[in-house]
Design a protein around this motif. Structure first.
Motif, PDB file in Angstrom:
ATOM      1  N   PRO A  19       0.823  -1.202   0.000  1.00 45.63           N
ATOM      2  CA  PRO A  19       0.000   0.000   0.000  1.00 45.63           C
ATOM      3  C   PRO A  19       0.867   1.267   0.000  1.00 45.63           C
ATOM      4  N   ASP A  20       0.340   2.351  -0.524  1.00 48.27           N
ATOM      5  CA  ASP A  20       1.031   3.632  -0.599  1.00 48.27           C
ATOM      6  C   ASP A  20       2.392   3.490  -1.267  1.00 48.27           C
ATOM      7  N   ALA A  21       2.402   2.869  -2.454  1.00 43.43           N
ATOM      8  CA  ALA A  21       3.662   2.567  -3.125  1.00 43.43           C
ATOM      9  C   ALA A  21       4.510   3.816  -3.372  1.00 43.43           C
ATOM     10  N   ALA A  22       3.872   4.906  -3.775  1.00 39.24           N
ATOM     11  CA  ALA A  22       4.632   6.115  -4.091  1.00 39.24           C
ATOM     12  C   ALA A  22       5.396   6.610  -2.860  1.00 39.24           C
ATOM     13  N   GLY A  23       4.728   6.567  -1.713  1.00 38.15           N
ATOM     14  CA  GLY A  23       5.361   7.026  -0.491  1.00 38.15           C
ATOM     15  C   GLY A  23       6.492   6.124  -0.032  1.00 38.15           C
ATOM     16  N   ARG A  24       6.397   4.852  -0.390  1.00 36.97           N
ATOM     17  CA  ARG A  24       7.413   3.885   0.041  1.00 36.97           C
ATOM     18  C   ARG A  24       8.758   4.118  -0.622  1.00 36.97           C
ATOM     19  N   LEU A  25       8.723   4.725  -1.819  1.00 41.30           N
ATOM     20  CA  LEU A  25       9.955   4.849  -2.593  1.00 41.30           C
ATOM     21  C   LEU A  25      11.044   5.607  -1.844  1.00 41.30           C
TER      22      LEU A  25
END
Lengths: 587, 309
Positions: free
Chosen positions: A149-155
């Motif tokens: 979840p929240d892939a963009a934030g994980r980067l």
């Protein structure tokens, strides 16, 4: 098969030069792997399965291995290459691109100082012609694909900000970045909790279908094999002892070792010991045990929150009984075990050992009380002092608690103990490094028995051992219980092992006991939703009972952390059946 | 982060106050500067007058207060020997010392870290072992011995380099070499050990499994991890570097702060000594702060002033 296999290995041998001479880790191993196929390589530690994986990647030479044989790979371009003879440049084009790999330890396999985005995009930039910008975009898509979840934030996050299951998903995303033709997964779920394992296995299977890649899955767990493989290779001492399709292998194993391996696998539902005599004396009684750890912040070490590691735990343990304490990592089971011995000072609650309340005891009295309660730890490599002889380790409790004994008398007791746990008396003068893991755990058991304690707290005592050794140690523990009447608090994450060992089971989650009762009751008729989910996640070593694929989003592991002053809700345990208690909302 | 910096600054001030007070007391316990300042056989009356002139007859507390007053004024008092403002005396020399220290630090890191990486990656080869051998030699020879050896070789025998003073680039060569030898040597050894540790980590295998070249694996994935313990060591050694600089400045007549401090100590020139020690203390404390900041930038697991369980 008319089509030539994706990977064809012939006479692969790998050896290492050690001080003790040449060690052959893999001997003349041959097998074929077809495109899109899933093959499991199963074996115990030292069987050469991980060495085989690293050999295919040609990463084993770096660790000192010498290889011979042929490894023919059909490349994406259609041509074929012998990996054994390939030059460095070709190998680098293949690694991470046509063959990629997932490792066992998600906690250490990612670089701690680089962001997730950087580590993902690196492999994309390397193998595909694209800009770092595009690669980062692609990395986000990959993270979504492994359901983070929240892939963009994980980067922009770092590995330490994620749980083990989450990191393993990142590893999978990284391995799949270039749509490899072969994925090698080396014990990818061994370090994970059973519910997370189920999620990761389902995810790997799903993605394999999507990409159409071949999968080589290395494991020691027959349950996992049954869940994932089409074909199985059984390895032992570097040799292939058996190769067969999944179902016939489980149904009619030909090689005695395969049979032994299958027989040693604890199966959930194999039944557990009947509840011990209800009338036996209570040796341990825990009431309202609480352990909170403060979370501090800033220079002044202000307490900003509390971790409620153990929250209002109560149970009793009777003479000759085993109470299994199960739960996933971070649920508070080990903290409970340690608090019983006051290795960790409990915040609240009462602990009565053999009729004596120990929470208020001073140092001297506490030491005396500890005679009755001893401990066995998970890692037999770490729990024995490498510089002490076995005699010194095993007699140490005697030296502390029974000063009246002469050195000779202590040695005799220690010799008796070693023989009791299946070792020899002349092992006393040896050192821990001269023993295998299973033998060391026997030594640790001998040490725990030295004072004839009433209770032994066993914290994951067989988790670090191979299945066949595991079965032997469990038998030993049960045998000792019958003879000596010792009570065990058996802490484990492995449901099948707990079932084998325990008369009663307590399920822990977020510091609380959710369900407690006779093993047969709790494991066969679970009442609490969490217990049900836990049981459903256990891989079944039976290909006919493969679980349906349910792909869940990765969840962050919940932590029992609350602001200062706020307490977790405590629900009373309600008796739903004779001796079977469940937290109120599930009753 | 801001909370962390404010707190850190507060602790810096306390440290400096303690150091200043200790130096103030220590210098006054150790004897009277007038005995060095005046010719021998001075009559009691003029001696008393001199003592009064310098304010040394005042109670200790009064001297202590005026010492702080001079610090707050920014005048920092007058040197007993030169009768010039301490600030001016130091102002002339501080940049020379700083430039020597910076050059040494740059050389130390610039040579020590790469050599350490080489010694780790090519361990148990001739290259790696040679680097290690030189590191042992550099570690074993004290800097003043090295300084004198350099002087004998390059100035006296070969006459390539100036033996003393400062100003041109050539003046830097010998002092920097003498001063950095020990630190390069120890940094090589620390970097090597840190790198060896990193080379066997799982994430290095992951990096290779991606298909990265060995150079990328070591420089992009390894070095940054290896630098984490190395930075700590550099921070710890800065204090040793400063005291080493005092010796080397004296040998090469560098006219820096080290030189000045040695003289001030011998002659009990309180104001100069006090201020000098304060400056050095300030430098060390500041460097440590900078190291901590770098540390948190390199290692994302270190969050300064953040929550910890």
């Amino acid at each position: 098969m008319s089509e030539s296999p994706l990977l064809s290995i012939r006479d692969l041998s790998v050896s290492f030069n050690t001080r003790a001479g040449e060690v052959k880790a893999v001997r003349r191993l041959s097998f074929d792997l077809a495109a899109g196929e899933t093959m499991a390589i199963v074996g115990e530690s030292g069987s050469g399965k991980s060495v085989t994986a690293l050999s295919i990647m040609r990463l084993i030479e770096r660790e000192g291995g010498h290889m011979s044989g042929r490894m023919e790979l059909v490349r994406r371009s259609g041509g074929s290459v012998d990996l054994m003879a390939a030059d460095d440049r070709t190998l680098r084009q293949i690694r991470g691109n046509e063959i990629s790999m997932i490792f066992q330890e998600p906690m250490t396999s990612l670089n701690p100082v680089l962001t997730i985005g950087r580590q993902l995009s690196e492999v994309i930039v390397l193998h595909r012609a694209c800009s770092p910008r595009e690669a980062l975009d692609e990395a986000r898509v990959l993270l979504e694909r492994v359901r983070i979840p929240d892939a963009a934030g994980r980067l922009s996050q770092f590995p330490h900000e994620m749980s083990g299951g989450m990191r393993q998903r990142v590893m999978i995303a990284m391995a799949l970045a270039c749509q490899p033709r072969l994925l090698i997964a080396d014990e990818p779920t061994t370090a994970l909790d059973v519910t997370v394992q189920a999620e990761i296995l389902a995810l790997i299977r799903k993605l394999q279908d999507e990409i159409g890649m071949a999968l080589m899955f290395i494991t020691h767990d027959m349950g996992v094999v049954a869940e994932i493989a089409d074909r199985v290779i059984v390895m032992r001492h570097g040799e292939k002892v058996e190769e067969n399709a999944l179902r016939p292998l489980f149904a009619t194993p030909r090689h005695p070792y395969t049979r032994a391996l299958l027989a040693a696998v604890p199966r959930l539902g194999d039944g557990s010991p009947a509840t011990a005599g209800v009338n036996a004396d209570t040796v341990l009684s825990v009431r309202g045990l609480v352990k909170r750890f403060p979370v501090t912040k800033g220079l002044m070490k202000r307490t900003v929150a509390m971790v409620h590691a153990v929250d209002d735990v109560s149970f009793v343990l009777r003479e000759g009984e085993t109470l299994g304490l199960v739960g996933e990592s971070g649920c508070g089971k080990s903290t409970t075990g340690r608090a019983l011995m006051r290795l960790i000072e409990p915040t609240e609650g009462s602990i009565t050992i053999a009729g004596q309340e120990i929470t208020g005891l001073g140092q001297e009295d506490l030491r005396a009380a500890r005679r009755n309660i001893q401990m066995i730890f998970q890692d037999p490599y770490a729990s024995l002092n490498p510089r002490l002889s076995i005699e010194a380790s095993v007699t140490e409790p005697l030296a502390i608690h029974r000063r009246e004994l002469t050195g000779k008398a202590r040695r005799e007791i220690a010799a008796g103990l070693l023989e009791r746990v299946g070792l020899k008396a002349d092992h006393l003068d040896r050192y821990p490094h001269q023993f295998s893991g299973g033998q060391r755990q026997r030594i640790a058991i001998a040490r725990a028995l030295a004072l004839k304690p009433k209770i032994i707290v066993a914290d994951e005592p067989v988790s670090a051992l191979d299945v066949s050794i595991r079965a032997q140690v469990i038998d030993l523990l049960k045998e000792l219980q019958r003879e000596l009447g010792v009570a065990y608090l058996f802490i484990s994450h492995d449901m099948a092992v707990v079932e084998q060992m325990s008369h009663r089971v307590a399920v822990m989650y977020m510091g609380q006991i959710l369900e407690l009762g006779p093993s047969a009751e709790v494991l066969n008729r679970p009442r609490h939703a969490y217990t049900k989910r836990l049981l459903a996640s256990v891989p079944v070593p039976d290909p006919a009972r493969r679980k349906p694929q349910v792909i869940d989003e990765a969840r962050e592991i919940q932590s029992p952390r609350y602001p200062v002053g706020q307490r977790p809700t405590r629900l009373p345990l309600v008796e739903v059946n004779a001796g079977h208690f469940v937290q109120a909302d599930a009753a | 982060m801001l909370e962390y910096l404010v707190g850190r600054f507060g602790r810096m001030l306390i440290t400096l106050w303690v150091i200043a007070t200790v130096v103030f007391l220590a210098t006054r316990i150790s004897g009277n500067p007038i005995d060095f300042l005046m010719p021998e056989g001075l009559d009691a009356q003029s001696r008393a007058a001199m003592i009064a002139y310098f304010g040394l007859d005042q109670p200790l507390m009064t001297q202590y207060l005026s010492f702080w007053k001079s610090l707050v004024d920014g005048e920092f008092g007058l040197g007993l020997m030169e009768r010039r403002s301490v600030a001016v005396i130091f102002g002339e020399r501080v940049w020379r010392s700083l430039s020597l220290l910076s050059a040494t630090l740059a050389v130390t890191i610039g040579i020590g870290v790469p050599l350490g990486v080489i010694a780790a990656v090519w361990r148990s080869t001739i290259l790696g072992n040679t680097v290690l051998l030189f590191a042992f030699i550099g570690y074993a020879i004290p800097n003043f011995v090295l300084a004198i050896l350099f002087l004998l070789t390059f100035s006296y025998t070969l006459q390539w380099l100036p033996s003393s003073g400062s100003g041109t680039l050539a003046h830097y060569i010998m002092p920097v070499m003498a001063l950095s030898a020990f630190f390069v040597a120890s940094l090589v050894r620390y970097t090597r050990n840190a790198m060896l540790d990193v080379l066997s980590q799982d994430y290095m295998r992951t990096a290779r499994a991606k298909g990265l070249s060995e150079t990328d694996v070591i420089l992009r994935h390894g070095l940054r991890n290896a630098l984490i313990p190395v930075i700590t060591v550099i921070g710890l050694q800065m204090t040793t570097l400063v005291s080493g600089a005092v010796v080397v400045e004296t040998v090469f007549a560098w006219n820096g702060i080290g030189d000045l401090l040695v003289g001030a100590t011998l002659r009990r020139d309180y104001p100069v000594l006090q201020f000098g020690v304060l400056i050095v203390a300030c430098a060390v404390v500041t460097i440590n702060l900078i190291i901590d900041l770098i540390y948190s930038a390199v290692d994302p697991r270190v969050r300064l002033g953040g929550a910890s369980a």
